[in-house]
Write a protein that holds these residues in place. Structure first.
Motif, PDB file in Angstrom:
ATOM      1  N   ILE A  41       0.848  -1.208   0.000  1.00  0.00           N
ATOM      2  CA  ILE A  41       0.000   0.000   0.000  1.00  0.00           C
ATOM      3  C   ILE A  41       0.875   1.245   0.000  1.00  0.00           C
ATOM      4  O   ILE A  41       0.646   2.181  -0.781  1.00  0.00           O
ATOM      5  N   TRP A  59      -9.180  -2.669   3.881  1.00  0.00           N
ATOM      6  CA  TRP A  59      -8.405  -2.032   2.802  1.00  0.00           C
ATOM      7  C   TRP A  59      -9.209  -0.971   2.058  1.00  0.00           C
ATOM      8  O   TRP A  59      -8.678  -0.315   1.161  1.00  0.00           O
ATOM      9  N   SER A  94      -7.886  -6.268  -2.391  1.00  0.00           N
ATOM     10  CA  SER A  94      -9.346  -6.153  -2.315  1.00  0.00           C
ATOM     11  C   SER A  94      -9.997  -7.023  -3.388  1.00  0.00           C
ATOM     12  O   SER A  94      -9.350  -7.530  -4.259  1.00  0.00           O
ATOM     13  N   TYR A 100      -6.954   0.617   9.113  1.00  0.00           N
ATOM     14  CA  TYR A 100      -7.236  -0.712   8.556  1.00  0.00           C
ATOM     15  C   TYR A 100      -8.152  -1.510   9.483  1.00  0.00           C
ATOM     16  O   TYR A 100      -9.083  -2.180   9.026  1.00  0.00           O
ATOM     17  N   ALA A 104      -5.460  -0.913  -3.080  1.00  0.00           N
ATOM     18  CA  ALA A 104      -5.848  -2.255  -2.640  1.00  0.00           C
ATOM     19  C   ALA A 104      -6.183  -3.114  -3.852  1.00  0.00           C
ATOM     20  O   ALA A 104      -5.819  -4.294  -3.906  1.00  0.00           O
TER      21      ALA A 104
END
Length: 106
Positions: A35, A93, A106, A88, A100
């Motif tokens: 991320i 996410w 995700s 988080y 993500a």
């Protein structure tokens, strides 16, 4: 009950310390690194003037809502990591929807 009171305080090993700046668990470290890399190329000091700051590109409102003073980009990496983990834990996410998706989280 009187006997228990006379025994004294519990041993130090029985006392639990609660941290408000919990670190990212090792099991999630790679995901948070992905991320960070996607959001800011991992630059904790990033401030491009777009209204988002630091490695995780927090808005100043989100940062404040999480209980942190100042700007994320002026905060230590460990503080930004703790804030990201706190976010988080609340939202998964979804706080970083594009990254993500790009990173497969995700």
């Amino acid at each position: 009950a009187a006997e228990a009171a006379a025994a004294g305080p519990p041993p130090p090993t029985a006392v639990v310390t609660i941290s408000t700046s919990a670190a990212v668990p090792t099991s999630l470290a790679g995901a948070f690194a992905a991320i960070r890399n996607c959001e800011s190329s991992g630059d904790y000091a990033l401030n491009t003037g777009n209204g988002y700051f630091g490695a995780y590109q927090f808005s100043s409102q989100t940062w404040s809502d999480l209980g942190y003073p100042g700007l994320p980009s002026q905060s230590a990496p460990a503080i930004q990591d703790a804030a990201a983990f706190k976010l988080y834990r609340s939202n998964g996410w979804s706080s970083w929807p594009e990254c993500a998706a790009i990173t497969g989280l995700s």
